[in-house]
Design an enzyme around this catalytic site. Structure first.
Site, PDB file in Angstrom:
ATOM      1  CG  ASP A 688      -2.017   1.028   1.103  1.00  0.00           C
ATOM      2  OD1 ASP A 688      -2.084   1.661   0.030  1.00  0.00           O
ATOM      3  OD2 ASP A 688      -2.812   1.179   2.045  1.00  0.00           O
ATOM      4  CG  ASN A 696      -4.652  10.833  -6.085  1.00  0.00           C
ATOM      5  OD1 ASN A 696      -3.861  11.032  -6.996  1.00  0.00           O
ATOM      6  ND2 ASN A 696      -5.387   9.744  -6.008  1.00  0.00           N
ATOM      7  CG  ASP A 705      -4.074   8.478 -13.087  1.00  0.00           C
ATOM      8  OD1 ASP A 705      -4.470   7.934 -12.030  1.00  0.00           O
ATOM      9  OD2 ASP A 705      -4.832   9.017 -13.921  1.00  0.00           O
ATOM     10  CD  GLU A 732      -4.747   3.958  -1.893  1.00  0.00           C
ATOM     11  OE1 GLU A 732      -5.109   4.248  -0.761  1.00  0.00           O
ATOM     12  OE2 GLU A 732      -5.493   4.072  -2.898  1.00  0.00           O
TER      13      GLU A 732
END
Length: 969
Positions: A688, A696, A705, A732
């Site tokens: 993770d 983000n 991305d 993620e």
């Protein structure tokens, strides 16, 4: 006389001459203007086709060159030349590229990939004096002239891509991808397109044989004009010719960047055929207008002639003695005066003839007696004529009488043959009952005149003719005509004999033979006939398919000789061909697949063969139909490849390019079941990204991305075994399935992943863990059981992942397996994932290969000691021993390379120094109890083994092997 001239000018010259001449001149002018406009339109259309094809080819070549010049994101620590070599690996998949190689900054070949041969690294071939290196080195693009290989047109393109250290990229491009569009261009029924280079050499043509002959088109007027003035595309004034010297209409377009020309040409007669049709239509309209004008003039003149006819009729009656007739003309001009004079003259004649009446009465009695005699003779003659009339009318053969070029009589047999009545036939000309043209190609009107003239000249004439019945059908007749005197006039007696049945039978037989041969020769499939002696006939498609020049060449070859020695099943082609022939003879037909071989170039191609037995001239023969199924085979392979690609897309994450959740679940269930059967260990890594939501929010979804894509590549590089699977689990979260991997090996790979993500150094200002993006990992290793579930492994890995996040993140958490202990080194022997030596690592130098194997052994012992918890003193001894062995190996290797004359020796010595320095730093960290397991594995497995021994060392392998070969010889 003056009055006659006045009337003529009044009624004829004014209406006829002025109106007719004006209409004729106007029509001719319009025809000429329409012809010129249509001609220019045809020329413009051809020019647009040529320019469109040239632009399409230029754009395609530009696209290929653009793809060659693309530079991917450079990898950290990689040289520009190595980075460009990685780029070339991707370019090898471009369909238009046959071969691509990389030259270093000195013009020596550094790397080469090809569709036809194995990859070559460091061949050292010198191109420094060639234009393929000198021109791109000076900043210009290099394009070679066209050349052919195995029948395919090629061109070499060279360019400098990236920094100067990235060298020169040279690509060999298939031009059939550029020129296929030219061959497909069709102009009219027989027009085509072709392309020439800057010297006029033919490089593309529908007849590929002309290209292989290296035909020069420079002598053709249109090509010569284009080469002289490449910017002037107006060839309307040039008398263009085709290769066989026939006049054509031609236009060209220039291909950008190359300076080549695309010509589109069409036979002149075909190109101008619509123009001629338009001219004829216009001329017919003009003639029709003139005809109407003449008709009007005729009507006017006829009205003028009406009083003149009255005068003529009155004069005739007066001449016959009808003197009391009054001529009535009311025109108010000279004609009315003339009529009055005639009436006065009749009155005077009536008075003069009154005295002659008595004499006339006497003469009348004499004439009456003579008439009685004549009447008796006429009755006798009529009886004779009636008898002949009956014979004429009742004859079973058609009879006709022609006088003054028209039918004046016919019998009932003629009516039956023409399926009409006598009234429809009488008064018509022979050609009016005929088609416009006879079978010999002559017009019926012209041919009829010739036949009649010959009959008058020779007395009779017999010939064959085609007539039209009144119901529209045609009839073939044999005509006999003979000249004769009838009623005091020269006439033709005509008899017909119906030969339609005979002609139809003859034509049907001829059509059948022509149709059979045409079908036989024009079919695209290869058809051949064979008997017990071999082939005795074939069509043109067969000669083209098997590469035979003549029918005699093909018919002297056994079917087995048009094949390779062995078929795909392993049987001898000659024996198997005889077996198939015998089967077809016995069964009547036989179908099978076969591999054939061309007689001219030996090229193999798959085919579908159908053998059918048939009777020909009383003997049993075989008809063989051969279909080239190369395209079908290729299509089948393409379909399989498409299915594989579609399946890959369905199990691939679109963003990162690694496996998606669906593929992960399928693979985990399969591996769990397989490991339950085998008893081997299965490891799972769950990952993770730390604080990704904050990333983000700060950098946006596009930045997120890009971060996910880069981390996906790290996972794919670390899980590099064929059985390993790196997948995006969701959002993620990522996961790695490691089949047959124990805890130690899984932990090492997890640590590599963590350090790889850390090495990306992706900025993360909102992270509470570090200034760059980091990840937390959980590692589980299980002995799977038949009754167990794959979800249990995921659940445990997920717990360890959250444990890593709760303990500070940017770390690896793992659990020891419960079915073995890790207290001593001996407890894990055989379970540790070891670095295994492979014979492909050898360079053929005994000393270097022995030292490499020894380093593998010491590295495995060191890793095993660290992971098994051996005492620090023992591990320190192993580290010192490894560094001593590495130093000694580097010194021995440098001496061997110096003797072999390895050109990259100085760079190799620098690499050795860096590795020794890093090894000393690791030894210091271990002594300070600060050496992570991942760092140790990174140094041994990646830096020493993969990057150096299996990477940098392989650059000198060709020099070492060449020296070994020279010593052996």
């Amino acid at each position: 006389m003056s009055r006659r001239i006045t009337l003529f000018k009044k009624y004829v010259l004014i209406f006829g001459a002025l109106t007719g001449c004006s209409l004729l001149l106007s029509g001719l002018l319009n025809i000429n203007l329409a012809y010129q406009d249509s001609k220019q339109a045809v020329i413009r259309l051809q020019r647009e086709k040529a320019e469109a094809a040239a632009a399409k080819i230029g754009q395609y070549l530009f696209d290929v060159e653009q793809r060659i010049s693309v530079i991917t994101t450079s990898k950290q620590g990689a040289s520009a030349l190595d980075q460009r070599r990685q780029d070339i690996q991707y370019l090898r998949h471009i369909a238009a590229i046959s071969e691509i190689y990389l030259l270093d900054s000195h013009g020596r070949e550094y790397f080469r990939v090809s569709r036809h041969a194995a990859d070559v690294l460091l061949s050292g071939t010198d191109f420094s004096s060639s234009d393929v290196f000198r021109l791109p080195k000076s900043g210009r693009l290099y394009r070679s002239p066209i050349y052919f290989r195995d029948g395919a047109p090629l061109m070499t393109v060279a360019m400098a891509v990236g920094p100067e250290e990235a060298g020169i990229t040279v690509a060999e491009v298939y031009l059939e991808f550029l020129l296929d569009g030219i061959i497909q261009i069709k102009v009219g029924n027989s027009g085509h397109a072709y392309a020439v280079d800057t010297t006029g050499l033919l490089i593309a043509h529908p007849d590929i044989g002309q290209v292989f002959k290296k035909t020069s088109m420079a002598a053709l007027p249109q090509v010569r004009a284009a080469l002289k003035e490449p910017t002037d595309n107006n060839l309307a004034h040039v008398q263009a010719l085709s290769l066989d010297g026939k006049p054509v209409l031609s236009a060209f377009g220039t291909i950008p960047q190359l300076g080549w020309f695309v010509f589109v040409e069409e036979p002149l007669a075909e190109a101008y055929r619509p123009l001629y049709s338009q001219v004829i239509r216009s001329a017919l309209l003009v003639l029709f207008g003139i005809f109407i004008t003449l008709f009007v003039c005729l009507a006017v003149v006829r009205r003028l002639m009406k009083p003149i006819h009255s005068l003529q009729e009155g004069a005739t009656l007066i001449a016959r003695g009808v003197l009391d007739h009054c001529i009535a003309v009311s025109t108010g001009d000279e004609l009315e005066d003339l009529a009055s004079e005639f009436n006065n003259m009749a009155k005077q004649l009536q008075i003069s003839y009154a005295t002659l009446e008595s004499k006339v009465i006497e003469r009348t009695h004499v004439i009456a007696r003579i008439n009685e005699d004549l009447t008796a003779r006429e009755v006798l003659l009529q009886n004779i004529l009636d008898r002949y009339r009956i014979m004429f009318m009742d004859s079973p053969d058609p009879y006709l009488i022609i006088r003054d070029d028209v039918f004046v009589d016919c019998n009932r047999a003629t009516e039956a043959m023409l399926r009409g009545d006598r009234a429809q036939i009488i008064g018509r000309t022979p050609d009016s009952l005929s088609p416009e043209f006879q079978p010999d190609g002559k017009k019926s009107s012209q041919s009829a005149e010739e036949k009649i003239e010959e009959a008058f000249r020779n007395g009779s004439n017999t010939f064959e003719w085609v007539h039209h019945r009144f119901d529209g059908t045609e009839i073939f007749v044999e005509v006999t005509i003979a000249s004769m005197q009838l009623e005091g006039k020269l006439s033709l007696f005509t008899s017909w004999r119906d030969i339609t049945g005979r002609k139809q039978a003859e034509e049907a037989l001829a059509r059948s033979e022509i149709k059979f041969r045409t079908l036989f020769d024009s079919t695209r499939e290869a058809v051949m006939l064979l008997n017990e002696d071999g082939f005795f006939d074939c069509n043109r498609a067969c000669l083209e398919m098997f590469g035979c020049a003549t029918l005699e060449e093909f018919c002297t070859t056994h079917p087995g000789k048009l094949s390779p020695p062995l078929q795909q099943c392993g049987m001898d082609s000659f024996v198997l061909a005889n077996s198939h022939i015998a089967t077809a003879m016995n069964m009547g037909s036989h179908n099978f697949e076969w591999v054939h071989q061309r007689a001219d170039n030996g090229k193999l191609f798959p085919a579908e063969v159908q053998l059918s037995a048939m009777e020909l001239d009383g003997k049993t023969v075989l008809q063989a139909t051969v279909r080239n199924i190369t395209d079908r085979k290729q299509a089948e392979e393409a379909l399989k490849e498409s299915k594989r690609a579609l399946k890959a897309i369905s199990i691939t994450d679109a963003l990162t390019g690694i496996a998606n959740r669906r593929r992960f679940d399928e693979a985990l269930n399969q591996e769990h079941a397989r490991h339950a059967r085998s008893g081997a260990e299965l490891s799972l890594i769950m990952l993770d990204i730390d604080h990704f939501k904050a990333f983000n929010d700060n950098y946006g979804h596009l930045g997120g991305d890009d971060c996910l894509r880069r981390i996906g590549r790290v996972l794919a590089d670390c899980a590099s075994r064929p059985a390993d699977l790196a997948a995006r689990y969701g959002g993620e979260e990522f996961a790695c399935i490691l089949p047959e991997t124990n805890r130690s090996g899984a932990v090492i790979i997890a640590e590599r992943i963590r350090r790889g993500i850390q090495a990306l150094a992706i900025p993360h200002k909102k992270s509470a863990t570090a200034d760059y993006v980091t990840a937390s990992l959980g590692v589980v290793t299980r002995h799977c059981t038949v009754g167990g579930s794959a979800l249990d492994i995921v659940s445990q890995a997920d717990e360890l992942l959250y444990c890593a996040k709760s303990r500070g993140r940017n770390r690896v958490e793992f659990a020891a397996a419960q079915d073995y202990e890790l207290t001593t080194a001996g407890a894990i022997k055989g379970d540790f994932v070891r670095m295994v030596w492979d014979d492909s690592f050898c360079c053929d130098n005994p000393q270097i290969d022995a030292q490499h194997q020894a380093l593998f052994q010491i590295s495995n012992e060191l890793l095993e000691a660290v992971l098994s918890g051996s005492p620090i003193a023992d591990v320190s001894l192993l580290i010192g021993r490894l560094l001593d062995e590495v130093g000694q190996h580097f010194r021995d290797e440098e001496k061997i390379l110096e003797i072999a004359g390895f050109p990259g020796l100085s760079q190799h010595i620098d690499e050795h120094a860096k590795l020794l320095a890093k090894g000393m730093e690791l030894s210091r960290q271990f002594s300070a109890s600060a050496l992570p397991i991942g760092d140790l594995f990174q140094f041994l497995a990646y830096d020493v083994v993969m990057t150096h021994m299996l990477g940098a060392d392989r650059e000198y392998y060709p020099f070492i092997r060449n020296e070994v070969t020279a010593n052996t010889l």
